[in-house]
Design a protein around this motif. Structure first.
Motif, PDB file in Angstrom:
ATOM      1  N   GLU A   1      -7.573 -51.755 -10.721  1.00 41.06           N
ATOM      2  CA  GLU A   1      -8.213 -50.704 -11.531  1.00 41.06           C
ATOM      3  C   GLU A   1      -7.293 -50.167 -12.621  1.00 41.06           C
ATOM      4  O   GLU A   1      -7.676 -50.029 -13.780  1.00 41.06           O
ATOM      5  CB  GLU A   1      -8.667 -49.536 -10.655  1.00 41.06           C
ATOM      6  CG  GLU A   1     -10.017 -49.691 -10.062  1.00 41.06           C
ATOM      7  CD  GLU A   1     -10.395 -48.503  -9.171  1.00 41.06           C
ATOM      8  OE1 GLU A   1      -9.566 -47.586  -8.987  1.00 41.06           O
ATOM      9  OE2 GLU A   1     -11.519 -48.498  -8.670  1.00 41.06           O
ATOM     10  N   GLY A   2      -6.080 -49.848 -12.251  1.00 41.72           N
ATOM     11  CA  GLY A   2      -5.120 -49.296 -13.209  1.00 41.72           C
ATOM     12  C   GLY A   2      -4.765 -50.290 -14.303  1.00 41.72           C
ATOM     13  O   GLY A   2      -4.636 -49.915 -15.479  1.00 41.72           O
ATOM     14  N   LEU A   3      -4.621 -51.559 -13.915  1.00 42.29           N
ATOM     15  CA  LEU A   3      -4.304 -52.580 -14.916  1.00 42.29           C
ATOM     16  C   LEU A   3      -5.448 -52.773 -15.900  1.00 42.29           C
ATOM     17  O   LEU A   3      -5.221 -53.001 -17.087  1.00 42.29           O
ATOM     18  CB  LEU A   3      -3.983 -53.917 -14.227  1.00 42.29           C
ATOM     19  CG  LEU A   3      -2.614 -54.033 -13.583  1.00 42.29           C
ATOM     20  CD1 LEU A   3      -2.482 -55.366 -12.867  1.00 42.29           C
ATOM     21  CD2 LEU A   3      -1.510 -53.869 -14.605  1.00 42.29           C
ATOM     22  N   ILE A   4      -6.665 -52.677 -15.404  1.00 43.58           N
ATOM     23  CA  ILE A   4      -7.831 -52.789 -16.289  1.00 43.58           C
ATOM     24  C   ILE A   4      -7.829 -51.641 -17.296  1.00 43.58           C
ATOM     25  O   ILE A   4      -8.032 -51.847 -18.493  1.00 43.58           O
ATOM     26  CB  ILE A   4      -9.135 -52.831 -15.469  1.00 43.58           C
ATOM     27  CG1 ILE A   4      -9.236 -54.179 -14.744  1.00 43.58           C
ATOM     28  CG2 ILE A   4     -10.352 -52.588 -16.345  1.00 43.58           C
ATOM     29  CD1 ILE A   4     -10.374 -54.280 -13.750  1.00 43.58           C
ATOM     30  N   ASP A   5      -7.553 -50.433 -16.816  1.00 41.36           N
ATOM     31  CA  ASP A   5      -7.458 -49.280 -17.727  1.00 41.36           C
ATOM     32  C   ASP A   5      -6.320 -49.460 -18.732  1.00 41.36           C
ATOM     33  O   ASP A   5      -6.474 -49.153 -19.919  1.00 41.36           O
ATOM     34  CB  ASP A   5      -7.244 -47.985 -16.943  1.00 41.36           C
ATOM     35  CG  ASP A   5      -8.512 -47.490 -16.259  1.00 41.36           C
ATOM     36  OD1 ASP A   5      -9.611 -47.939 -16.626  1.00 41.36           O
ATOM     37  OD2 ASP A   5      -8.391 -46.643 -15.355  1.00 41.36           O
ATOM     38  N   ASP A   6      -5.179 -49.951 -18.246  1.00 39.18           N
ATOM     39  CA  ASP A   6      -4.031 -50.166 -19.134  1.00 39.18           C
ATOM     40  C   ASP A   6      -4.343 -51.205 -20.206  1.00 39.18           C
ATOM     41  O   ASP A   6      -3.963 -51.042 -21.370  1.00 39.18           O
ATOM     42  CB  ASP A   6      -2.799 -50.603 -18.337  1.00 39.18           C
ATOM     43  CG  ASP A   6      -2.206 -49.482 -17.506  1.00 39.18           C
ATOM     44  OD1 ASP A   6      -2.536 -48.305 -17.763  1.00 39.18           O
ATOM     45  OD2 ASP A   6      -1.417 -49.784 -16.592  1.00 39.18           O
TER      46      ASP A   6
ATOM     47  N   VAL B   1      -0.352 -57.933 -18.808  1.00 36.74           N
ATOM     48  CA  VAL B   1      -1.419 -57.336 -18.001  1.00 36.74           C
ATOM     49  C   VAL B   1      -2.580 -58.313 -17.861  1.00 36.74           C
ATOM     50  O   VAL B   1      -3.095 -58.532 -16.754  1.00 36.74           O
ATOM     51  CB  VAL B   1      -1.896 -55.999 -18.612  1.00 36.74           C
ATOM     52  CG1 VAL B   1      -3.162 -55.506 -17.952  1.00 36.74           C
ATOM     53  CG2 VAL B   1      -0.799 -54.941 -18.502  1.00 36.74           C
ATOM     54  N   ILE B   2      -2.972 -58.948 -18.948  1.00 33.00           N
ATOM     55  CA  ILE B   2      -4.083 -59.904 -18.911  1.00 33.00           C
ATOM     56  C   ILE B   2      -3.709 -61.105 -18.033  1.00 33.00           C
ATOM     57  O   ILE B   2      -4.538 -61.595 -17.254  1.00 33.00           O
ATOM     58  CB  ILE B   2      -4.480 -60.352 -20.339  1.00 33.00           C
ATOM     59  CG1 ILE B   2      -5.089 -59.183 -21.113  1.00 33.00           C
ATOM     60  CG2 ILE B   2      -5.425 -61.538 -20.307  1.00 33.00           C
ATOM     61  CD1 ILE B   2      -6.375 -58.603 -20.526  1.00 33.00           C
ATOM     62  N   LYS B   3      -2.477 -61.559 -18.120  1.00 37.79           N
ATOM     63  CA  LYS B   3      -2.029 -62.678 -17.281  1.00 37.79           C
ATOM     64  C   LYS B   3      -2.105 -62.295 -15.803  1.00 37.79           C
ATOM     65  O   LYS B   3      -2.538 -63.093 -14.958  1.00 37.79           O
ATOM     66  CB  LYS B   3      -0.598 -63.072 -17.663  1.00 37.79           C
ATOM     67  CG  LYS B   3      -0.083 -64.265 -16.911  1.00 37.79           C
ATOM     68  CD  LYS B   3       1.297 -64.657 -17.381  1.00 37.79           C
ATOM     69  CE  LYS B   3       1.781 -65.876 -16.613  1.00 37.79           C
ATOM     70  NZ  LYS B   3       3.104 -66.314 -17.051  1.00 37.79           N
ATOM     71  N   THR B   4      -1.707 -61.080 -15.478  1.00 36.37           N
ATOM     72  CA  THR B   4      -1.782 -60.599 -14.104  1.00 36.37           C
ATOM     73  C   THR B   4      -3.228 -60.499 -13.632  1.00 36.37           C
ATOM     74  O   THR B   4      -3.564 -60.936 -12.529  1.00 36.37           O
ATOM     75  CB  THR B   4      -1.081 -59.227 -13.969  1.00 36.37           C
ATOM     76  OG1 THR B   4       0.272 -59.363 -14.398  1.00 36.37           O
ATOM     77  CG2 THR B   4      -1.121 -58.723 -12.544  1.00 36.37           C
TER      78      THR B   4
END
Length: 108
Positions: free
Chosen positions: A30-35, A85-88
Protein backbone atom coordinates in the motif's frame (compact mmCIF):
# COMPACT_ATOMS: atom_id res chain seq x y z
CA UNK A 1 -3.42 18.45 -15.61
CA UNK A 2 -2.77 19.34 -12.01
CA UNK A 3 -0.38 17.52 -9.70
CA UNK A 4 -3.34 16.19 -7.74
CA UNK A 5 -4.96 14.82 -10.89
CA UNK A 6 -1.72 13.08 -11.92
CA UNK A 7 -1.42 11.58 -8.42
CA UNK A 8 -5.00 10.30 -8.44
CA UNK A 9 -4.70 8.90 -11.97
CA UNK A 10 -1.48 7.01 -11.12
CA UNK A 11 -2.92 5.78 -7.82
CA UNK A 12 -6.03 4.50 -9.58
CA UNK A 13 -3.92 2.78 -12.26
CA UNK A 14 -1.71 1.03 -9.72
CA UNK A 15 -4.64 -0.04 -7.55
CA UNK A 16 -6.32 -1.49 -10.63
CA UNK A 17 -3.16 -3.44 -11.48
CA UNK A 18 -3.09 -4.84 -7.93
CA UNK A 19 -6.82 -5.56 -7.65
CA UNK A 20 -6.38 -9.33 -8.13
CA UNK A 21 -3.38 -9.66 -5.82
CA UNK A 22 -4.01 -11.45 -2.54
CA UNK A 23 -5.01 -9.17 0.33
CA UNK A 24 -1.89 -9.68 2.44
CA UNK A 25 0.37 -8.66 -0.46
CA UNK A 26 -1.87 -5.69 -1.23
CA UNK A 27 -1.55 -4.48 2.36
CA UNK A 28 2.20 -4.97 2.19
CA UNK A 29 2.60 -2.68 -0.83
CA UNK A 30 0.00 0.00 0.00
CA UNK A 31 2.68 2.49 0.98
CA UNK A 32 4.76 1.77 -2.10
CA UNK A 33 1.74 2.32 -4.32
CA UNK A 34 1.16 5.70 -2.66
CA UNK A 35 4.86 6.55 -3.00
CA UNK A 36 4.88 5.65 -6.69
CA UNK A 37 1.86 7.87 -7.33
CA UNK A 38 3.45 10.70 -5.34
CA UNK A 39 6.73 10.47 -7.25
CA UNK A 40 4.90 10.39 -10.58
CA UNK A 41 2.99 13.57 -9.66
CA UNK A 42 6.10 15.35 -8.36
CA UNK A 43 8.02 14.52 -11.50
CA UNK A 44 5.19 15.80 -13.64
CA UNK A 45 5.57 19.24 -12.03
CA UNK A 46 9.36 19.15 -12.13
CA UNK A 47 9.34 18.13 -15.79
CA UNK A 48 7.12 21.08 -16.68
CA UNK A 49 9.63 23.38 -15.03
CA UNK A 50 12.58 21.67 -16.74
CA UNK A 51 10.85 22.01 -20.11
CA UNK A 52 11.02 25.78 -19.58
CA UNK A 53 14.46 26.10 -18.00
CA UNK A 54 16.40 23.12 -19.32
CA UNK A 55 18.45 20.86 -17.07
CA UNK A 56 21.57 23.04 -17.10
CA UNK A 57 21.94 26.80 -16.91
CA UNK A 58 24.62 28.00 -19.33
CA UNK A 59 26.39 31.34 -18.86
CA UNK A 60 25.28 33.65 -21.70
CA UNK A 61 28.78 34.80 -22.70
CA UNK A 62 30.94 31.95 -21.40
CA UNK A 63 29.26 28.69 -22.47
CA UNK A 64 31.92 26.62 -20.73
CA UNK A 65 30.51 27.86 -17.41
CA UNK A 66 27.49 25.74 -16.61
CA UNK A 67 25.36 25.21 -13.55
CA UNK A 68 22.92 22.32 -13.03
CA UNK A 69 19.35 23.28 -12.20
CA UNK A 70 18.29 21.99 -8.77
CA UNK A 71 14.91 20.89 -10.13
CA UNK A 72 16.72 18.70 -12.68
CA UNK A 73 18.76 17.06 -9.93
CA UNK A 74 15.63 16.32 -7.96
CA UNK A 75 13.89 15.03 -11.07
CA UNK A 76 16.69 12.52 -11.66
CA UNK A 77 16.62 11.41 -8.01
CA UNK A 78 12.85 10.97 -8.21
CA UNK A 79 13.12 8.98 -11.46
CA UNK A 80 15.54 6.57 -9.79
CA UNK A 81 13.30 6.24 -6.74
CA UNK A 82 10.21 5.76 -8.90
CA UNK A 83 11.97 3.06 -10.95
CA UNK A 84 13.01 1.22 -7.77
CA UNK A 85 9.46 1.36 -6.37
CA UNK A 86 7.94 0.14 -9.65
CA UNK A 87 10.52 -2.67 -9.84
CA UNK A 88 9.60 -3.73 -6.31
CA UNK A 89 5.89 -3.60 -7.07
CA UNK A 90 6.45 -5.62 -10.23
CA UNK A 91 8.34 -8.20 -8.20
CA UNK A 92 5.37 -8.57 -5.87
CA UNK A 93 3.05 -8.99 -8.86
CA UNK A 94 5.25 -11.66 -10.42
CA UNK A 95 6.07 -13.47 -7.16
CA UNK A 96 3.12 -15.83 -7.34
CA UNK A 97 3.33 -16.60 -11.04
CA UNK A 98 4.46 -20.06 -12.09
CA UNK A 99 5.95 -20.40 -15.52
CA UNK A 100 4.34 -23.34 -17.32
CA UNK A 101 6.78 -24.71 -19.87
CA UNK A 102 10.27 -23.56 -19.08
CA UNK A 103 12.73 -24.81 -21.69
CA UNK A 104 15.33 -25.44 -19.00
CA UNK A 105 13.01 -27.94 -17.29
CA UNK A 106 13.87 -30.45 -20.03
CA UNK A 107 17.49 -30.56 -18.85
CA UNK A 108 16.76 -31.44 -15.24
Amino acid sequence: MSKKEIFEKELEKLKEIFQDVEISKKKLVEGLIDDAAFLKAENYVLKQSIDKTGMVKVHPTLPEIQKPIEGARQYLKNINSYAAVIKTLNGVLNKGLVEDDDELDEFE
